[in-house]
Design a protein around this motif. Structure first.
Motif, PDB file in Angstrom:
ATOM      1  N   SER A 151      91.076  87.075   6.004  1.00  0.00           N
ATOM      2  CA  SER A 151      90.472  85.819   5.696  1.00  0.00           C
ATOM      3  C   SER A 151      90.010  85.035   6.704  1.00  0.00           C
ATOM      4  N   ASN A 152      90.990  85.141   7.650  1.00  0.00           N
ATOM      5  CA  ASN A 152      90.493  84.279   8.842  1.00  0.00           C
ATOM      6  C   ASN A 152      89.353  85.056   9.788  1.00  0.00           C
ATOM      7  N   ILE A 153      89.668  86.248   9.933  1.00  0.00           N
ATOM      8  CA  ILE A 153      88.879  86.942  10.918  1.00  0.00           C
ATOM      9  C   ILE A 153      87.320  87.035  10.323  1.00  0.00           C
ATOM     10  N   THR A 154      87.139  87.211   9.131  1.00  0.00           N
ATOM     11  CA  THR A 154      85.878  87.363   8.532  1.00  0.00           C
ATOM     12  C   THR A 154      85.245  86.312   8.197  1.00  0.00           C
ATOM     13  N   ASN A 155      85.878  85.125   8.172  1.00  0.00           N
ATOM     14  CA  ASN A 155      85.328  84.012   8.053  1.00  0.00           C
ATOM     15  C   ASN A 155      84.424  83.493   9.651  1.00  0.00           C
ATOM     16  N   VAL A 156      85.428  83.872  10.514  1.00  0.00           N
ATOM     17  CA  VAL A 156      84.732  83.697  11.834  1.00  0.00           C
ATOM     18  C   VAL A 156      83.509  84.405  12.199  1.00  0.00           C
ATOM     19  N   ILE A 157      83.693  85.672  11.718  1.00  0.00           N
ATOM     20  CA  ILE A 157      82.419  86.633  12.209  1.00  0.00           C
ATOM     21  C   ILE A 157      81.456  86.284  11.487  1.00  0.00           C
ATOM     22  N   VAL A 158      81.532  85.907  10.205  1.00  0.00           N
ATOM     23  CA  VAL A 158      80.120  85.675   9.501  1.00  0.00           C
ATOM     24  C   VAL A 158      79.891  84.081  10.019  1.00  0.00           C
ATOM     25  N   SER A 159      80.659  83.334  10.305  1.00  0.00           N
ATOM     26  CA  SER A 159      80.177  81.901  10.891  1.00  0.00           C
ATOM     27  C   SER A 159      79.336  82.206  12.206  1.00  0.00           C
ATOM     28  N   GLU A 160      79.660  83.293  12.992  1.00  0.00           N
ATOM     29  CA  GLU A 160      79.198  83.576  14.328  1.00  0.00           C
ATOM     30  C   GLU A 160      77.921  84.454  14.162  1.00  0.00           C
ATOM     31  N   HIS A 161      77.686  85.334  13.220  1.00  0.00           N
ATOM     32  CA  HIS A 161      76.688  86.240  13.182  1.00  0.00           C
ATOM     33  C   HIS A 161      75.854  86.135  12.189  1.00  0.00           C
ATOM     34  N   ALA A 162      76.093  85.284  10.947  1.00  0.00           N
ATOM     35  CA  ALA A 162      75.154  85.092   9.831  1.00  0.00           C
ATOM     36  C   ALA A 162      73.933  84.074  10.389  1.00  0.00           C
ATOM     37  N   LYS A 163      72.764  84.389   9.906  1.00  0.00           N
ATOM     38  CA  LYS A 163      71.555  83.547  10.486  1.00  0.00           C
ATOM     39  C   LYS A 163      71.688  82.377   9.487  1.00  0.00           C
ATOM     40  N   ASN A 164      72.243  82.301   8.295  1.00  0.00           N
ATOM     41  CA  ASN A 164      72.314  80.911   7.508  1.00  0.00           C
ATOM     42  C   ASN A 164      73.970  81.013   7.130  1.00  0.00           C
ATOM     43  N   LYS A 165      74.769  80.001   7.853  1.00  0.00           N
ATOM     44  CA  LYS A 165      76.377  80.352   7.369  1.00  0.00           C
ATOM     45  C   LYS A 165      76.677  79.907   6.215  1.00  0.00           C
ATOM     46  N   ALA A 166      76.024  78.926   5.550  1.00  0.00           N
ATOM     47  CA  ALA A 166      76.233  78.645   4.182  1.00  0.00           C
ATOM     48  C   ALA A 166      76.138  79.811   3.087  1.00  0.00           C
ATOM     49  N   ARG A 167      75.047  80.411   3.244  1.00  0.00           N
ATOM     50  CA  ARG A 167      74.613  81.585   2.679  1.00  0.00           C
ATOM     51  C   ARG A 167      75.582  82.927   2.840  1.00  0.00           C
ATOM     52  N   GLY A 168      75.876  82.886   4.207  1.00  0.00           N
ATOM     53  CA  GLY A 168      76.569  84.095   4.549  1.00  0.00           C
ATOM     54  C   GLY A 168      77.983  83.963   3.997  1.00  0.00           C
ATOM     55  N   LEU A 169      78.591  82.668   4.147  1.00  0.00           N
ATOM     56  CA  LEU A 169      79.859  82.487   3.552  1.00  0.00           C
ATOM     57  C   LEU A 169      80.213  82.581   2.352  1.00  0.00           C
ATOM     58  N   ASN A 170      79.069  81.977   1.540  1.00  0.00           N
ATOM     59  CA  ASN A 170      79.002  82.175   0.084  1.00  0.00           C
ATOM     60  C   ASN A 170      79.020  83.601  -0.556  1.00  0.00           C
ATOM     61  N   LEU A 171      78.232  84.495   0.296  1.00  0.00           N
ATOM     62  CA  LEU A 171      77.986  85.833  -0.120  1.00  0.00           C
ATOM     63  C   LEU A 171      79.392  86.496   0.263  1.00  0.00           C
ATOM     64  N   LEU A 172      79.897  86.153   1.269  1.00  0.00           N
ATOM     65  CA  LEU A 172      81.336  86.791   1.702  1.00  0.00           C
ATOM     66  C   LEU A 172      82.535  86.631   0.754  1.00  0.00           C
ATOM     67  N   HIS A 173      82.330  85.405   0.074  1.00  0.00           N
ATOM     68  CA  HIS A 173      83.367  85.269  -0.813  1.00  0.00           C
ATOM     69  C   HIS A 173      83.149  85.677  -2.293  1.00  0.00           C
TER      70      HIS A 173
END
Length: 398
Positions: free
Chosen positions: A108-130
């Motif tokens: 949970s910790n590392i995937t949230n960090v990876i998506v926050s760093e690499h996704a072009k749209n952070k909100a969209r990336g985090l919602n897609l992750l979850h």
């Protein structure tokens, strides 16, 4: 392999773990002759391991580097899953469940960090992750049903086959992490003025303007509190809804077990929808609306005696709770959200709600009945709603 793909696949596997550990408890009781007290305590050990992991995941990258810390902690998920199938001893099972919690918290910790760093749209990336997490949570009970049907008369049993399949998927994710582009170099700590120990600025903790260190930020801890009470509601629903529907006589045993899958289906749909809405709406407004609907639908579900209204409340609860966690995370400043330490403390503090809420519901249920016990979740959701209103007012003032 692309870092985002690695993060999404690992979180899918973690989602499978989140529901299967509760779904196999009846099989564990039958196979190992466990009492209800022992069986019920296993999920608490999973949550305790989860809590320990997010703190470890925030510290270890500074000592041994991200890649080593991720692979070491994620391997605990594989070990714990296999260990559950190997020993009937309660102590071993508790250690196994704690190991699965360590692996889940790390992921949970590392995937949230990876998506926050690499996704072009952070909100969209985090919602897609979850949303992908929800897909895993939805899929694993069906995998359990299929394996139980195909291997019912085998010595291993369908539940063991299910865990072995999941362990193989976990091994694949572990290989992806081990061969990824994650850094093996210990990360540098930052001092209070934003300088790392070598005197060079650390991008993770540089503050824009008047942005305080995370431990002095009211908004940081407000978000943590929202996440904490959200997880109170989520863990309470995940752990107790099936028992509530069955023991209260509202639904039969078979349909009661299916309600968990129905809820996670709506969570998946909701997270995909919120991923789109987050691009068009003020995120604090969106969080407030979701918190209001989550509280309202949950109250409808537990206050109704009509099957139609109960199901409507159940589906609405899953749909509305879906985007609160990732959208709240996305509103944190990037300096907090991309720091393993700040992110680990936020998630770790929030996880404490997931540990204590099932215990509170159980204690109240023992004394006053399961209907009163499940009502405690509504209180937690009401507090979460109040905190989201505070967040909304502060966002308008800014």
């Amino acid at each position: 392999m692309d870092m985002l793909f690695t993060a999404y696949f690992a979180f899918f596997v973690t989602g499978m773990t989140s529901t299967i550990l509760g779904a196999i408890l009846p099989d564990l009781r039958d196979a190992y002759g466990l009492s209800y007290v022992v069986a019920g305590s296993l999920y608490s050990f999973h949550q305790i391991g989860n809590l320990c992991a997010v703190f470890l995941a925030g510290v270890l990258p500074y000592i041994i580097g991200r890649k080593k810390s991720v692979t070491i902690l994620f391997s605990a998920l594989v070990i714990g899953t296999i260990l559950i199938t190997a020993s009937p001893m309660p102590v071993v099972l508790m250690i196994a469940y704690a190991c699965t919690g360590i692996g889940r918290g790390n992921t949970s910790n590392i995937t949230n960090v990876i998506v926050s760093e690499h996704a072009k749209n952070k909100a969209r990336g985090l919602n897609l992750l979850h949303a992908i997490f929800a897909c895993g949570a939805l899929f694993s009970p069906f995998l359990l049903v299929i394996c139980s049907s195909l291997f019912r008369n085998t010595q291993a049993g369908g539940w063991r086959i299910t865990l072995w399949i999941m362990a193989f998927c976990m091994l694949c994710a572990l290989v992806l992490f081990a061969t990824s582009a994650l850094s093996n170099t210990p990360e540098r700590r930052a001092s209070k003025d934003g300088q790392d120990v070598s005197g060079t600025q650390n991008a993770e903790t540089v503050h824009d303007g008047n942005l305080p260190p995370f431990y002095c930020s009211f908004d940081y801890w407000l978000n943590v509190a929202i996440l904490l009470f959200y997880l109170c509601g989520e863990s309470g629903c995940t752990g107790w809804l099936v028992t509530y529907f069955k023991d209260s006589g509202l639904f039969g045993e078979t349909f009661a077990k299916l309600t968990s899958s129905f809820m996670w289906l709506m969570v998946m749909i909701g997270r995909l929808s919120v991923a789109v809405l987050a691009r068009k709406l003020n995120k604090s407004v969106l969080i407030g609306v979701l918190a209001f609907l989550n509280t309202a639908f949950f109250v409808l579900m537990i206050a109704s005696h009509s099957s139609a209204l109960i199901i409507a409340g159940l589906l609405g609860t899953g749909l509305s709770m879906s985007g609160i966690y990732p959208t709240t995370l996305s509103t944190m400043h990037r300096a907090y959200n991309t720091s393993p330490l700040a992110s680990g403390i936020a998630i770790g503090s929030a996880v404490s709600g997931g540990i204590f809420m099932p215990v509170i519901v159980g204690a109240v249920s023992d004394r006053y009945g399961v209907t009163h016990g499940i009502s405690c979740i509504a209180l937690a959701l009401g507090i979460m709603l109040t905190l989201t209103l505070v967040k909304l007012v502060r966002s308008f003032k800014k």
